[in-house]
Each structure stands twice: as structure tokens, then as C-alpha cells.
Scaffold this motif. Structure first.
Motif, PDB file in Angstrom:
ATOM      1  N   UNK A 176      -8.512  10.616 -19.135  1.00  0.00           N
ATOM      2  CA  UNK A 176      -8.991  12.001 -19.189  1.00  0.00           C
ATOM      3  C   UNK A 176     -10.087  12.308 -18.169  1.00  0.00           C
ATOM      4  N   UNK A 177     -10.884  11.304 -17.787  1.00  0.00           N
ATOM      5  CA  UNK A 177     -11.961  11.532 -16.820  1.00  0.00           C
ATOM      6  C   UNK A 177     -11.463  11.539 -15.375  1.00  0.00           C
ATOM      7  N   UNK A 178     -10.136  11.386 -15.182  1.00  0.00           N
ATOM      8  CA  UNK A 178      -9.570  11.401 -13.842  1.00  0.00           C
ATOM      9  C   UNK A 178      -9.406  10.040 -13.210  1.00  0.00           C
ATOM     10  N   UNK A 179      -9.913   9.003 -13.854  1.00  0.00           N
ATOM     11  CA  UNK A 179      -9.762   7.664 -13.299  1.00  0.00           C
ATOM     12  C   UNK A 179      -8.362   7.121 -13.582  1.00  0.00           C
ATOM     13  N   UNK A 180      -8.032   6.057 -12.891  1.00  0.00           N
ATOM     14  CA  UNK A 180      -6.707   5.439 -12.995  1.00  0.00           C
ATOM     15  C   UNK A 180      -6.884   3.988 -13.398  1.00  0.00           C
ATOM     16  N   UNK A 181      -6.270   3.584 -14.514  1.00  0.00           N
ATOM     17  CA  UNK A 181      -6.288   2.192 -14.932  1.00  0.00           C
ATOM     18  C   UNK A 181      -4.999   1.534 -14.465  1.00  0.00           C
ATOM     19  N   UNK A 182      -5.131   0.467 -13.679  1.00  0.00           N
ATOM     20  CA  UNK A 182      -3.976  -0.234 -13.148  1.00  0.00           C
ATOM     21  C   UNK A 182      -3.998  -1.667 -13.661  1.00  0.00           C
ATOM     22  N   UNK A 183      -2.921  -2.066 -14.321  1.00  0.00           N
ATOM     23  CA  UNK A 183      -2.797  -3.433 -14.839  1.00  0.00           C
ATOM     24  C   UNK A 183      -1.859  -4.213 -13.944  1.00  0.00           C
ATOM     25  N   UNK A 184      -2.354  -5.327 -13.436  1.00  0.00           N
ATOM     26  CA  UNK A 184      -1.600  -6.147 -12.482  1.00  0.00           C
ATOM     27  C   UNK A 184      -0.658  -7.103 -13.183  1.00  0.00           C
ATOM     28  N   UNK A 185       0.455  -7.391 -12.514  1.00  0.00           N
ATOM     29  CA  UNK A 185       1.357  -8.451 -12.967  1.00  0.00           C
ATOM     30  C   UNK A 185       0.758  -9.814 -12.650  1.00  0.00           C
ATOM     31  N   UNK A 186       1.009 -10.780 -13.512  1.00  0.00           N
ATOM     32  CA  UNK A 186       0.628 -12.156 -13.205  1.00  0.00           C
ATOM     33  C   UNK A 186       1.401 -12.619 -11.972  1.00  0.00           C
ATOM     34  N   UNK A 187       0.703 -13.241 -11.035  1.00  0.00           N
ATOM     35  CA  UNK A 187       1.335 -13.743  -9.821  1.00  0.00           C
ATOM     36  C   UNK A 187       1.337 -12.756  -8.667  1.00  0.00           C
ATOM     37  N   UNK A 188       0.813 -11.555  -8.872  1.00  0.00           N
ATOM     38  CA  UNK A 188       0.759 -10.573  -7.781  1.00  0.00           C
ATOM     39  C   UNK A 188      -0.297 -10.986  -6.762  1.00  0.00           C
ATOM     40  N   UNK A 189       0.018 -10.795  -5.470  1.00  0.00           N
ATOM     41  CA  UNK A 189      -0.922 -11.188  -4.416  1.00  0.00           C
ATOM     42  C   UNK A 189      -0.398 -10.732  -3.064  1.00  0.00           C
ATOM     43  N   UNK A 190      -1.248 -10.795  -2.063  1.00  0.00           N
ATOM     44  CA  UNK A 190      -0.876 -10.539  -0.670  1.00  0.00           C
ATOM     45  C   UNK A 190      -1.459 -11.659   0.175  1.00  0.00           C
ATOM     46  N   UNK A 191      -0.593 -12.423   0.804  1.00  0.00           N
ATOM     47  CA  UNK A 191      -1.024 -13.552   1.653  1.00  0.00           C
ATOM     48  C   UNK A 191       0.161 -14.011   2.482  1.00  0.00           C
ATOM     49  N   UNK A 192      -0.109 -14.523   3.691  1.00  0.00           N
ATOM     50  CA  UNK A 192       0.956 -15.054   4.551  1.00  0.00           C
ATOM     51  C   UNK A 192       0.529 -16.376   5.191  1.00  0.00           C
ATOM     52  N   UNK A 193       1.077 -17.451   4.707  1.00  0.00           N
ATOM     53  CA  UNK A 193       1.092 -18.771   5.326  1.00  0.00           C
ATOM     54  C   UNK A 193      -0.225 -19.548   5.344  1.00  0.00           C
ATOM     55  N   UNK A 194      -1.246 -19.075   6.033  1.00  0.00           N
ATOM     56  CA  UNK A 194      -2.392 -19.878   6.440  1.00  0.00           C
ATOM     57  C   UNK A 194      -2.954 -20.739   5.315  1.00  0.00           C
ATOM     58  N   UNK A 195      -3.073 -22.010   5.581  1.00  0.00           N
ATOM     59  CA  UNK A 195      -3.682 -23.014   4.705  1.00  0.00           C
ATOM     60  C   UNK A 195      -2.875 -23.283   3.433  1.00  0.00           C
ATOM     61  N   UNK A 196      -2.425 -22.227   2.736  1.00  0.00           N
ATOM     62  CA  UNK A 196      -1.693 -22.405   1.483  1.00  0.00           C
ATOM     63  C   UNK A 196      -0.201 -22.634   1.693  1.00  0.00           C
ATOM     64  N   UNK A 197       0.343 -22.156   2.802  1.00  0.00           N
ATOM     65  CA  UNK A 197       1.744 -22.405   3.113  1.00  0.00           C
ATOM     66  C   UNK A 197       2.743 -21.491   2.430  1.00  0.00           C
ATOM     67  N   UNK A 198       2.265 -20.470   1.697  1.00  0.00           N
ATOM     68  CA  UNK A 198       3.203 -19.583   1.016  1.00  0.00           C
ATOM     69  C   UNK A 198       3.071 -18.158   1.533  1.00  0.00           C
ATOM     70  N   UNK A 199       4.045 -17.327   1.160  1.00  0.00           N
ATOM     71  CA  UNK A 199       4.010 -15.902   1.468  1.00  0.00           C
ATOM     72  C   UNK A 199       4.087 -15.140   0.152  1.00  0.00           C
ATOM     73  N   UNK A 200       3.102 -14.268  -0.074  1.00  0.00           N
ATOM     74  CA  UNK A 200       3.110 -13.370  -1.227  1.00  0.00           C
ATOM     75  C   UNK A 200       3.025 -11.945  -0.707  1.00  0.00           C
ATOM     76  N   UNK A 201       3.957 -11.111  -1.122  1.00  0.00           N
ATOM     77  CA  UNK A 201       3.995  -9.703  -0.730  1.00  0.00           C
ATOM     78  C   UNK A 201       4.230  -8.874  -1.985  1.00  0.00           C
ATOM     79  N   UNK A 202       3.406  -9.146  -3.011  1.00  0.00           N
ATOM     80  CA  UNK A 202       3.617  -8.539  -4.327  1.00  0.00           C
ATOM     81  C   UNK A 202       2.377  -7.830  -4.854  1.00  0.00           C
ATOM     82  N   UNK A 203       1.424  -7.526  -3.967  1.00  0.00           N
ATOM     83  CA  UNK A 203       0.229  -6.792  -4.372  1.00  0.00           C
ATOM     84  C   UNK A 203       0.636  -5.427  -4.930  1.00  0.00           C
TER      85      UNK A 203
END
Length: 195
Positions: free
Chosen positions: A23-50
């Protein structure tokens, strides 16, 4: 662009678990488990699920996102997201890392990098992240409450790139993270890098 415009005319890069308009105009956003944004460096994985709610950003302009993050688990995060493509993007905000809230940015041009600085007292308080785009640069600044702006990062971005920008959150390691977004503003770019 404001929060209402963004919710009506923007698009989600990945739909979140839940979105609630308060009601105050704000937005509540609940994230999925495992959501992220990252490509390769050091961790070796790609996440495009932010969970980024984005809309077109002009070649000269700035976007500010204000949010409250009550994160507690590893890599809980929220802030601003600038997206060119799945391989070119910038995210900046607050992220919990090794038990401490960190102010940082990830710049990705094929591979990701990451810079952080501890801000342990920023959790649970209104944080504003500002990304200003002008020429070939994006300047990221941040503040908590109404304190002075801090320079976070200056990053390269192709001046001809078509960019979408807006708010984002992610929860790489758990379910149940909900972030309160209270404002999104689009305006002119910063006049100068240094005051």
C-alpha cells in the motif's frame, strides 16, 4: 521512470518467486533459491537467473534504486542491474559475503569480476545505488539513508550499447529472501566523476 512505471512497463530477466505491491508503493520481491548472476571467473560456472526488473536506459542517464535488504545468508544480494546481453552486464549493490554485508559491483564482459568493501551496518536500512552512464563509462555510487554518496566503481560500457536497467535481487544459497524496493528513479547522468 519510477517504481510504478517500472513494474508496469519493465520486464523481468528471470521471474522471481513472488512480487507484492505494498500500500505504501514499495515492492516486495522474493527470490528463488539458486538465483544469481555470474560468468566463469574463479568459480567456473555461469548463472543467468537473477531477478532483474529492467527497462530501456538512455545512452546518457542515471538510474537509482533504493531498497532495504535484511539478508543473512551467503550471497543474499540486491541493488541495480544494467543489462546489455547475457554476456555483458553490470550489477551493483549490497551482498552478504562470509557473514558480512558488502558494498560492491560485478562487471561482466564475457567473464565476471567482483569488487567489495564491508558495510556491516547497512543491512536493514534504506540503501540507494546510483549507476550513471555517460560516454564509455558507468559510474556507480551508493549511500545509506541520506549520508554522502560513496564512489563504488567506474566501469567500461560500450557507448553504443542498448542497455536495460532497473532493480535486482538474488539468493544463490537459500529460499525465502524478500527484498523491499522503495524507489527507482531515472534522471540525468552525473556532471563529473569527481566533485
Amino acid at each position: 521512470m519510477d517504481l510504478l512505471d517500472l513494474t508496469e512497463h519493465g520486464r523481468w530477466t528471470t521471474a522471481p518467486a513472488a512480487v507484492t505491491k505494498e500500500p505504501d508503493g514499495s515492492l516486495l520481491v522474493t527470490a528463488d533459491e539458486g538465483s544469481d548472476a555470474w560468468r566463469h571467473t574463479s568459480y567456473g560456472f555461469v548463472h543467468d537467473t537473477e531477478h532483474a526488473l529492467v527497462a530501456p536506459m538512455p545512452r546518457r542517464g542515471a538510474v537509482e534504486v533504493t531498497f532495504v535488504l535484511d539478508g543473512s545468508e551467503q550471497f543474499d544480494q540486491a541493488g541495480v542491474f544494467l543489462r546489455v546481453s547475457e554476456t555483458d552486464w553490470i550489477k551493483a549493490g549490497v551482498e552478504v559475503s562470509d557473514g558480512v554485508a558488502q558494498l560492491g559491483a560485478v562487471v561482466t564482459h564475457g567473464t565476471s569480476d567482483w569488487s567489495v568493501a564491508p558495510v556491516p551496518d547497512w543491512l536493514g536500512r534504506p540503501v540507494t545505488i546510483r549507476a550513471s552512464r555517460d560516454g564509455d563509462a558507468v559510474t556507480v555510487r551508493a549511500r545509506v539513508d541520506e549520508e554522502d554518496w560513496r564512489l563504488v566503481r567506474v566501469a567500461h560500457l560500450d557507448p553504443d550499447a542498448e542497455v536495460e536497467a532497473g532493480l535486482f535481487c538474488a539468493a544463490p544459497t537459500r529460499a525465502g529472501l524478500t527484498v523491499r524496493f522503495t524507489a527507482v528513479r531515472l534522471g540525468p547522468p552525473d556532471e563529473a566523476l569527481h566533485g
